[in-house]
Design a protein around this motif. Structure first.
Motif, PDB file in Angstrom:
ATOM      1  N   ALA A 240       1.074  -1.204   0.104  1.00 46.83           N
ATOM      2  CA  ALA A 240       0.106  -0.019  -0.075  1.00 46.83           C
ATOM      3  C   ALA A 240       0.917   1.218  -0.177  1.00 46.83           C
ATOM      4  O   ALA A 240       1.716   1.016   0.782  1.00 46.83           O
ATOM      5  CB  ALA A 240      -0.995   0.047   1.336  1.00 46.83           C
ATOM      6  N   SER A 241       0.882   1.925  -1.135  1.00 48.74           N
ATOM      7  CA  SER A 241       1.688   3.160  -1.250  1.00 48.74           C
ATOM      8  C   SER A 241       1.001   4.358  -1.472  1.00 48.74           C
ATOM      9  O   SER A 241       0.281   4.329  -2.472  1.00 48.74           O
ATOM     10  CB  SER A 241       2.865   2.815  -2.348  1.00 48.74           C
ATOM     11  OG  SER A 241       3.903   3.673  -2.576  1.00 48.74           O
ATOM     12  N   TRP A 242       1.347   5.635  -0.801  1.00 47.88           N
ATOM     13  CA  TRP A 242       0.966   6.956  -1.256  1.00 47.88           C
ATOM     14  C   TRP A 242       1.459   7.563  -2.299  1.00 47.88           C
ATOM     15  O   TRP A 242       2.644   7.246  -2.535  1.00 47.88           O
ATOM     16  CB  TRP A 242       1.075   7.926  -0.304  1.00 47.88           C
ATOM     17  CG  TRP A 242      -0.027   7.632   0.929  1.00 47.88           C
ATOM     18  CD1 TRP A 242       0.202   6.914   2.303  1.00 47.88           C
ATOM     19  CD2 TRP A 242      -1.214   8.176   1.359  1.00 47.88           C
ATOM     20  NE1 TRP A 242      -0.803   6.935   3.021  1.00 47.88           N
ATOM     21  CE2 TRP A 242      -1.897   7.680   2.571  1.00 47.88           C
ATOM     22  CE3 TRP A 242      -2.068   8.936   0.453  1.00 47.88           C
ATOM     23  CZ2 TRP A 242      -3.094   7.959   2.841  1.00 47.88           C
ATOM     24  CZ3 TRP A 242      -3.364   9.218   0.825  1.00 47.88           C
ATOM     25  CH2 TRP A 242      -3.995   8.759   2.033  1.00 47.88           C
TER      26      TRP A 242
ATOM     27  N   VAL B 168       5.184  -1.538  -5.218  1.00 46.65           N
ATOM     28  CA  VAL B 168       4.897  -0.716  -6.014  1.00 46.65           C
ATOM     29  C   VAL B 168       5.605   0.438  -5.818  1.00 46.65           C
ATOM     30  O   VAL B 168       6.276   0.642  -4.366  1.00 46.65           O
ATOM     31  CB  VAL B 168       3.328   0.108  -5.456  1.00 46.65           C
ATOM     32  CG1 VAL B 168       2.988   1.230  -6.021  1.00 46.65           C
ATOM     33  CG2 VAL B 168       2.165  -1.145  -5.806  1.00 46.65           C
ATOM     34  N   ARG B 169       6.138   1.214  -6.774  1.00 46.15           N
ATOM     35  CA  ARG B 169       6.820   2.286  -6.672  1.00 46.15           C
ATOM     36  C   ARG B 169       6.656   3.570  -7.549  1.00 46.15           C
ATOM     37  O   ARG B 169       6.298   3.494  -8.626  1.00 46.15           O
ATOM     38  CB  ARG B 169       8.533   2.080  -7.262  1.00 46.15           C
ATOM     39  CG  ARG B 169       9.281   0.898  -6.358  1.00 46.15           C
ATOM     40  CD  ARG B 169       9.436   1.647  -4.991  1.00 46.15           C
ATOM     41  NE  ARG B 169      10.457   0.680  -4.284  1.00 46.15           N
ATOM     42  CZ  ARG B 169       9.726  -0.206  -3.353  1.00 46.15           C
ATOM     43  NH1 ARG B 169       8.406  -0.197  -3.266  1.00 46.15           N
ATOM     44  NH2 ARG B 169      10.867  -0.952  -2.619  1.00 46.15           N
TER      45      ARG B 169
ATOM     46  N   PHE C  42       7.234  12.631  -8.827  1.00 48.52           N
ATOM     47  CA  PHE C  42       6.658  13.627  -9.131  1.00 48.52           C
ATOM     48  C   PHE C  42       5.054  12.997  -9.094  1.00 48.52           C
ATOM     49  O   PHE C  42       3.951  13.896  -9.262  1.00 48.52           O
ATOM     50  CB  PHE C  42       6.600  14.112 -10.577  1.00 48.52           C
ATOM     51  CG  PHE C  42       8.276  14.797 -10.621  1.00 48.52           C
ATOM     52  CD1 PHE C  42       8.516  15.895  -9.944  1.00 48.52           C
ATOM     53  CD2 PHE C  42       9.238  14.079 -11.413  1.00 48.52           C
ATOM     54  CE1 PHE C  42       9.593  16.203  -9.864  1.00 48.52           C
ATOM     55  CE2 PHE C  42      10.326  14.517 -11.442  1.00 48.52           C
ATOM     56  CZ  PHE C  42      10.505  15.548 -10.722  1.00 48.52           C
ATOM     57  N   GLY C  43       4.889  11.650  -8.875  1.00 47.75           N
ATOM     58  CA  GLY C  43       3.441  11.187  -8.626  1.00 47.75           C
ATOM     59  C   GLY C  43       2.664  10.874  -9.891  1.00 47.75           C
ATOM     60  O   GLY C  43       1.330  10.698  -9.722  1.00 47.75           O
ATOM     61  N   HIS C  44       3.335  11.083 -11.009  1.00 47.04           N
ATOM     62  CA  HIS C  44       2.548  10.637 -12.256  1.00 47.04           C
ATOM     63  C   HIS C  44       2.965   9.597 -12.818  1.00 47.04           C
ATOM     64  O   HIS C  44       2.514   9.165 -14.008  1.00 47.04           O
ATOM     65  CB  HIS C  44       2.588  11.817 -13.314  1.00 47.04           C
ATOM     66  CG  HIS C  44       3.814  12.035 -13.692  1.00 47.04           C
ATOM     67  ND1 HIS C  44       4.330  11.259 -14.848  1.00 47.04           N
ATOM     68  CD2 HIS C  44       4.929  12.946 -13.372  1.00 47.04           C
ATOM     69  CE1 HIS C  44       5.851  11.782 -15.100  1.00 47.04           C
ATOM     70  NE2 HIS C  44       5.893  12.755 -14.305  1.00 47.04           N
ATOM     71  N   MET C  45       3.874   8.685 -12.487  1.00 41.99           N
ATOM     72  CA  MET C  45       4.208   7.528 -12.992  1.00 41.99           C
ATOM     73  C   MET C  45       4.209   6.327 -11.696  1.00 41.99           C
ATOM     74  O   MET C  45       4.794   6.600 -10.719  1.00 41.99           O
ATOM     75  CB  MET C  45       5.704   7.462 -13.567  1.00 41.99           C
ATOM     76  CG  MET C  45       5.670   8.524 -14.865  1.00 41.99           C
ATOM     77  SD  MET C  45       7.134   8.225 -15.916  1.00 41.99           S
ATOM     78  CE  MET C  45       6.614   6.438 -16.903  1.00 41.99           C
ATOM     79  N   ILE C  46       3.924   5.202 -12.224  1.00 38.59           N
ATOM     80  CA  ILE C  46       4.021   4.047 -11.016  1.00 38.59           C
ATOM     81  C   ILE C  46       4.618   2.847 -11.945  1.00 38.59           C
ATOM     82  O   ILE C  46       4.440   2.736 -13.213  1.00 38.59           O
ATOM     83  CB  ILE C  46       2.392   3.479 -10.864  1.00 38.59           C
ATOM     84  CG1 ILE C  46       1.740   4.619 -10.026  1.00 38.59           C
ATOM     85  CG2 ILE C  46       2.498   2.243 -10.031  1.00 38.59           C
ATOM     86  CD1 ILE C  46       0.368   4.373  -9.614  1.00 38.59           C
ATOM     87  N   CYS C  47       5.285   1.986 -11.215  1.00 39.14           N
ATOM     88  CA  CYS C  47       6.106   0.817 -11.599  1.00 39.14           C
ATOM     89  C   CYS C  47       5.355  -0.408 -10.719  1.00 39.14           C
ATOM     90  O   CYS C  47       5.430  -0.171  -9.492  1.00 39.14           O
ATOM     91  CB  CYS C  47       7.471   1.004 -11.714  1.00 39.14           C
ATOM     92  SG  CYS C  47       8.198  -0.827 -11.948  1.00 39.14           S
TER      93      CYS C  47
ATOM     94  N   TYR D 153      12.854   4.647  -7.632  1.00 37.65           N
ATOM     95  CA  TYR D 153      12.889   5.380  -8.808  1.00 37.65           C
ATOM     96  C   TYR D 153      13.752   6.362  -8.827  1.00 37.65           C
ATOM     97  O   TYR D 153      14.311   6.872  -7.673  1.00 37.65           O
ATOM     98  CB  TYR D 153      11.512   5.896  -8.894  1.00 37.65           C
ATOM     99  CG  TYR D 153      10.415   5.722  -9.883  1.00 37.65           C
ATOM    100  CD1 TYR D 153      10.863   5.768 -11.342  1.00 37.65           C
ATOM    101  CD2 TYR D 153       9.243   4.800  -9.734  1.00 37.65           C
ATOM    102  CE1 TYR D 153       9.958   5.229 -12.168  1.00 37.65           C
ATOM    103  CE2 TYR D 153       8.663   4.359 -10.744  1.00 37.65           C
ATOM    104  CZ  TYR D 153       8.805   4.678 -11.904  1.00 37.65           C
ATOM    105  OH  TYR D 153       7.881   4.359 -13.172  1.00 37.65           O
ATOM    106  N   CYS D 154      14.446   6.829 -10.039  1.00 32.40           N
ATOM    107  CA  CYS D 154      15.124   8.191  -9.909  1.00 32.40           C
ATOM    108  C   CYS D 154      14.506   8.992 -11.266  1.00 32.40           C
ATOM    109  O   CYS D 154      14.743   8.836 -12.216  1.00 32.40           O
ATOM    110  CB  CYS D 154      16.518   7.935 -10.121  1.00 32.40           C
ATOM    111  SG  CYS D 154      17.452   9.669 -10.087  1.00 32.40           S
TER     112      CYS D 154
END
Length: 532
Positions: free
Chosen positions: A286-288, A328-329, A333-338, A376-377
């Protein structure tokens, strides 16, 4: 091949048998070996902004300026178990192994001021748990620090750790977590006992200068049954918290690995509920979002589901499909998810980009077999391998950019940068990689999974079943607006025939039956006319 969107001279730290080394990377390849090379280190830790680096070794801890690689602090603390920086990097917490002298004989938990090298606070800590570290937590501006003890939470107001402190009475407190904002709230957990269920409470932080022992009512309180441990996940703005409740034993006998549930609570008390998940099984992650406007949950038996929830209402708004995922990563910037699957899963990576309308579009995929760590970077995803030692760097479309092979590798991570250093940018045109492998410009790794074949049951007509618990049928693996996996409507069965004498309320009479009924009615009417 177009220019890679990787900032010049971004640092990657790796730690092996010889020690820690920082490489400067750009355009997907190592530029040169840094002057910071093979520094003795059993552990390494960057500050939040990447400005300083702590290296743990046999004799203590060395703190370096991560830009000039000049030592700024040397601490003689043999047997160091763990270290942690405060949010701004002003303080460094160091925990040493507790000796056999017992509690009160030595103070093995120390807080050091990095600039002066002085001890700002020290105390004794008997046990160490990696899941509960750091023991002393700091607010976003380092203006408040806290620590949970027996039936109390102690608050400090740096730099005055000893002269200004307040004790908050919290019965049976076993764990607490300070929200990451300038005006924080403390979340506490009291485990289940024979008299009452587990209890999660949210308290306002007492002000400095109040009475030494404070008793106050919680802002929000929630009872959770069958819980032994809690993992708090705060939104970055401190507006809400996710609570992963776990138990070693599943009282429903549905899982050998215990039971997990996910709960949600807003600080303002407007929403306080259990997160409704439409698939049975564990909560894997669970990730914000870094923007605190939504969160993603990966849950259920494999293939696990991944669903996006609203941070305001805790309602599901979008689903990323099902697959072999447990990690989940988010990008910064909060607009991409892996979505990834590590551990005993094959290591599939799936990248999604959030569009202006709130939909998530699949931009690429890859496979990182035997990976154990990831981060992520900016737009780049990074994985550390455990069997084929080394690390790999992928682009957001699944294109392999760099592979460093090592004989032994204990750790590898990006060097953090201060917030605001880089600006958010959309993905580059023409770089989306479709599931059939098309649409990708340039060269790279094409070892990722292709579009899954049509679903065939285990005992299908082909004779060679392709069923797998790790892979969902194609219709379930596609992202889209939220839809439940189980229909709430009655099973749409309509009987049209049956054994003699059977009647069906919803069945339609056949043409022959209707024709015969019409004949009987006509004959009956004719007979009645003859009688008159």
């Amino acid at each position: 091949m177009e220019t890679l969107e990787l900032p010049a001279n971004i640092g990657i730290l790796e730690r092996g048998p010889a020690g820690a080394t920082i490489h400067a990377h750009s355009a997907g390849s190592a530029i040169s070996r840094s002057v910071f090379s093979d520094i003795p280190a059993l552990q390494t830790l960057f500050s939040v902004d990447g400005r300083i680096l702590a290296c743990v070794h046999n004799s203590g801890v060395s703190v370096y300026d991560a830009k000039s690689f000049v030592p700024v602090l040397q601490i003689h603390t043999p047997g160091t178990v763990a270290v942690s920086f405060s949010t701004t990097g002003r303080f460094l917490c160091v925990l040493q192994k507790a000796s056999n002298l017992g509690a009160g004989k030595e103070k093995n938990l120390t807080v050091w001021e990095v600039s002066s090298g002085a001890i700002a606070y020290d105390c004794f800590q008997k046990a160490f748990s990696k899941a509960d570290w750091p023991t002393i937590q700091f607010s976003a501006d380092d203006g408040i620090a806290c620590r949970a003890v027996s039936n109390e939470v102690h608050f400090f107001f740096p730099p005055h750790f000893t002269t200004h402190h307040v004790r908050l009475r919290v019965e049976q407190v076993a764990k607490c977590k300070l929200s990451p904002c300038h005006h924080p709230v403390i979340a506490s957990f009291a485990p289940t006992n024979q008299k009452q269920p587990g209890k999660v409470s949210l308290y306002d932080v007492p002000s400095a200068g109040t009475q030494e022992l404070v008793k106050q009512e919680p802002k929000v309180q929630k009872s959770i049954f069958r819980v032994q441990d809690i993992d708090f996940r705060w939104a970055s703005d401190g507006s809400a918290v996710l609570i992963i409740a776990s138990s070693d034993v599943d009282m429903t006998n549905q899982s050998y690995f215990g039971e997990t549930n996910l709960h949600y609570a807003r600080v303002d008390g407007r929403v306080n509920c259990k997160v409704s998940l439409d698939k049975e099984g564990a909560v894997h992650e669970a990730s914000w979002s870094p923007n605190s406007d939504e969160f993603v949950v990966v849950y259920g038996v494999m293939p696990a589901k991944a669903t996006i929830f609203s941070a305001l209402t805790c309602e599901p708004i979008y689903q990323l499909g099902s697959g072999p995922h447990n990690t989940v990563r988010w990008n910064p910037f909060g607009h991409m998810i892996c979505l990834a699957g590590f551990g005993n899963l094959p290591g599939d990576l799936r990248f999604y980009d959030k569009k202006a309308d709130g939909k998530y579009k699949l931009t690429g995929f890859a496979r990182a077999a035997c990976s154990v760590r990831s981060c992520y970077c900016k737009f780049i995803y990074f994985c550390v391998l455990n069997v084929d030692n080394g690390f790999k760097i992928w682009r957001y479309n699944g294109e392999l950019l760099y592979h460093a092979e090592r004989n032994k590798l204990y750790e590898a991570t990006w060097q953090p940068v201060a917030a605001g250093t880089y600006k958010s940018r959309p993905i580059s045109p023409g770089t989306v990689r479709k599931e059939d492998g098309s649409g990708l410009k340039g060269t790279g790794d094409t070892s990722g999974p292709r579009k899954p074949p049509p679903y065939v049951p285990p005992h299908g007509s082909s004779g060679t079943g392709s069923f797998s618990l790790a892979h969902a049928p194609p219709e379930e693996s596609k992202p889209g607006k939220y839809r439940t996996s189980r229909s709430t409507e009655p099973f749409p069965f309509t009987a049209t025939s049956g054994p003699p004498g059977a009647t069906f309320a919803d069945s339609k009479a056949s043409k022959n039956a209707a024709k015969n009924a019409k004949k009987r009615a006509a004959a009956k009417a004719k007979k009645g006319m003859g009688a008159t």
